[in-house]
Motif scaffolding. Structure first.
Motif, PDB file in Angstrom:
ATOM      1  N   ASP A   1       0.825  -1.216   0.000  1.00 39.34           N
ATOM      2  CA  ASP A   1       0.000   0.000   0.000  1.00 39.34           C
ATOM      3  C   ASP A   1       0.856   1.262   0.000  1.00 39.34           C
ATOM      4  O   ASP A   1       0.465   2.282  -0.579  1.00 39.34           O
ATOM      5  N   LEU A   2       2.002   1.208   0.669  1.00 41.60           N
ATOM      6  CA  LEU A   2       2.887   2.380   0.731  1.00 41.60           C
ATOM      7  C   LEU A   2       3.693   2.576  -0.552  1.00 41.60           C
ATOM      8  O   LEU A   2       4.232   3.654  -0.778  1.00 41.60           O
ATOM      9  N   ARG A   3       3.740   1.554  -1.381  1.00 44.53           N
ATOM     10  CA  ARG A   3       4.515   1.624  -2.623  1.00 44.53           C
ATOM     11  C   ARG A   3       4.010   2.764  -3.492  1.00 44.53           C
ATOM     12  O   ARG A   3       2.833   2.861  -3.810  1.00 44.53           O
ATOM     13  N   GLY A   4       4.903   3.638  -3.856  1.00 43.90           N
ATOM     14  CA  GLY A   4       4.550   4.730  -4.745  1.00 43.90           C
ATOM     15  C   GLY A   4       3.844   5.902  -4.082  1.00 43.90           C
ATOM     16  O   GLY A   4       3.468   6.861  -4.754  1.00 43.90           O
ATOM     17  N   THR A   5       3.628   5.854  -2.775  1.00 38.82           N
ATOM     18  CA  THR A   5       3.010   6.985  -2.087  1.00 38.82           C
ATOM     19  C   THR A   5       4.111   7.862  -1.503  1.00 38.82           C
ATOM     20  O   THR A   5       5.219   7.408  -1.248  1.00 38.82           O
ATOM     21  N   ASP A   6       3.771   9.100  -1.266  1.00 41.64           N
ATOM     22  CA  ASP A   6       4.748  10.041  -0.734  1.00 41.64           C
ATOM     23  C   ASP A   6       4.457  10.278   0.748  1.00 41.64           C
ATOM     24  O   ASP A   6       3.884  11.298   1.121  1.00 41.64           O
ATOM     25  N   VAL A   7       4.817   9.299   1.563  1.00 33.79           N
ATOM     26  CA  VAL A   7       4.636   9.426   2.999  1.00 33.79           C
ATOM     27  C   VAL A   7       6.015   9.688   3.612  1.00 33.79           C
ATOM     28  O   VAL A   7       6.958   8.929   3.389  1.00 33.79           O
ATOM     29  N   GLN A   8       6.100  10.740   4.368  1.00 33.71           N
ATOM     30  CA  GLN A   8       7.368  11.123   4.967  1.00 33.71           C
ATOM     31  C   GLN A   8       7.776  10.134   6.060  1.00 33.71           C
ATOM     32  O   GLN A   8       6.926   9.643   6.801  1.00 33.71           O
ATOM     33  N   PRO A   9       9.090   9.851   6.186  1.00 33.50           N
ATOM     34  CA  PRO A   9       9.556   8.938   7.233  1.00 33.50           C
ATOM     35  C   PRO A   9       9.112   9.372   8.634  1.00 33.50           C
ATOM     36  O   PRO A   9       8.798   8.528   9.465  1.00 33.50           O
ATOM     37  N   GLY A  10       9.057  10.674   8.894  1.00 30.04           N
ATOM     38  CA  GLY A  10       8.621  11.160  10.194  1.00 30.04           C
ATOM     39  C   GLY A  10       7.161  10.778  10.469  1.00 30.04           C
ATOM     40  O   GLY A  10       6.804  10.461  11.614  1.00 30.04           O
ATOM     41  N   THR A  11       6.358  10.785   9.428  1.00 34.43           N
ATOM     42  CA  THR A  11       4.952  10.396   9.578  1.00 34.43           C
ATOM     43  C   THR A  11       4.856   8.913   9.919  1.00 34.43           C
ATOM     44  O   THR A  11       4.087   8.516  10.807  1.00 34.43           O
ATOM     45  N   LEU A  12       5.657   8.090   9.240  1.00 28.52           N
ATOM     46  CA  LEU A  12       5.653   6.651   9.526  1.00 28.52           C
ATOM     47  C   LEU A  12       6.127   6.383  10.947  1.00 28.52           C
ATOM     48  O   LEU A  12       5.556   5.546  11.644  1.00 28.52           O
ATOM     49  N   ARG A  13       7.157   7.103  11.396  1.00 28.47           N
ATOM     50  CA  ARG A  13       7.639   6.939  12.785  1.00 28.47           C
ATOM     51  C   ARG A  13       6.565   7.378  13.775  1.00 28.47           C
ATOM     52  O   ARG A  13       6.364   6.735  14.803  1.00 28.47           O
TER      53      ARG A  13
END
Length: 184
Positions: free
Chosen positions: A167-179
């Protein structure tokens, strides 16, 4: 080391080139992972194969844990250009050995129950290898008082992780958001 049985879902049916790469990849040389290919011209065949079978790899992989087996196979699938693991599951059809992996009973215990308890689920078709419905065995063991999950926790973790990565493939989610969501 135990061999773990599971089904790894991949992003697409294997192309002829991917099947060739799979067949010649050292990581799959032991025969622990297999696949099905559809016919080159499906319209020429009166009986169509189940499309879901074409995106599944059937696995019997040796590893310390089920999670390790799935992770190892998912990593190796990436050796095939354009192919990636997107989920993991168990089939309902099991041998007693497979069933023992999914519960807190030994293979010997399940064999004994199958031979001595008239309420043990009946086997499915038995041309050679004897198969059972996991759902029926799990329900039976729960009636005996065993705590049997519908799906092993390690399989749930692997499946959810593979699906999240896809699902995260190709999306622009910032590493800080994932953390912030609790991911490393």
């Amino acid at each position: 080391m135990p061999a773990w049985s599971f089904t790894l879902l991949v992003n697409q049916p294997l192309t002829p080139e991917q099947a060739d790469a799979f067949d010649h990849c050292d990581a799959f040389g032991d025969g622990s992972v297999s696949y099905m290919r559809g016919p080159a011209k499906p319209e020429q065949y009166p009986i169509q194969c189940d499309p879901s079978d074409l995106i599944e790899l059937w696995c019997d992989v040796e590893a310390l844990t089920l999670l390790d087996a799935i992770a190892q196979t998912a990593r190796n699938v990436q050796l095939i250009p354009g192919l990636r693991a997107v989920g993991a599951t168990h089939k309902d059809t099991v041998t007693l050995s497979d069933a023992a992996q999914r519960c807190d009973r030994s293979y010997e215990s399940l064999v004994e129950l199958s031979q001595e308890d008239e309420h043990f689920p009946e086997p499915l078709e038995t041309d050679g290898t004897v198969f059972y419905s996991w759902l029926h065995i799990a329900d039976y063991l729960r009636r005996l008082g065993d705590d049997v999950p519908h799906t092993p926790r390690e399989l749930v973790i692997a499946d959810r992780t593979l699906r999240l990565v896809e699902d995260l493939r190709g999306t622009d989610v910032q590493p800080g958001t994932l953390r912030a969501l609790g991911l490393p």
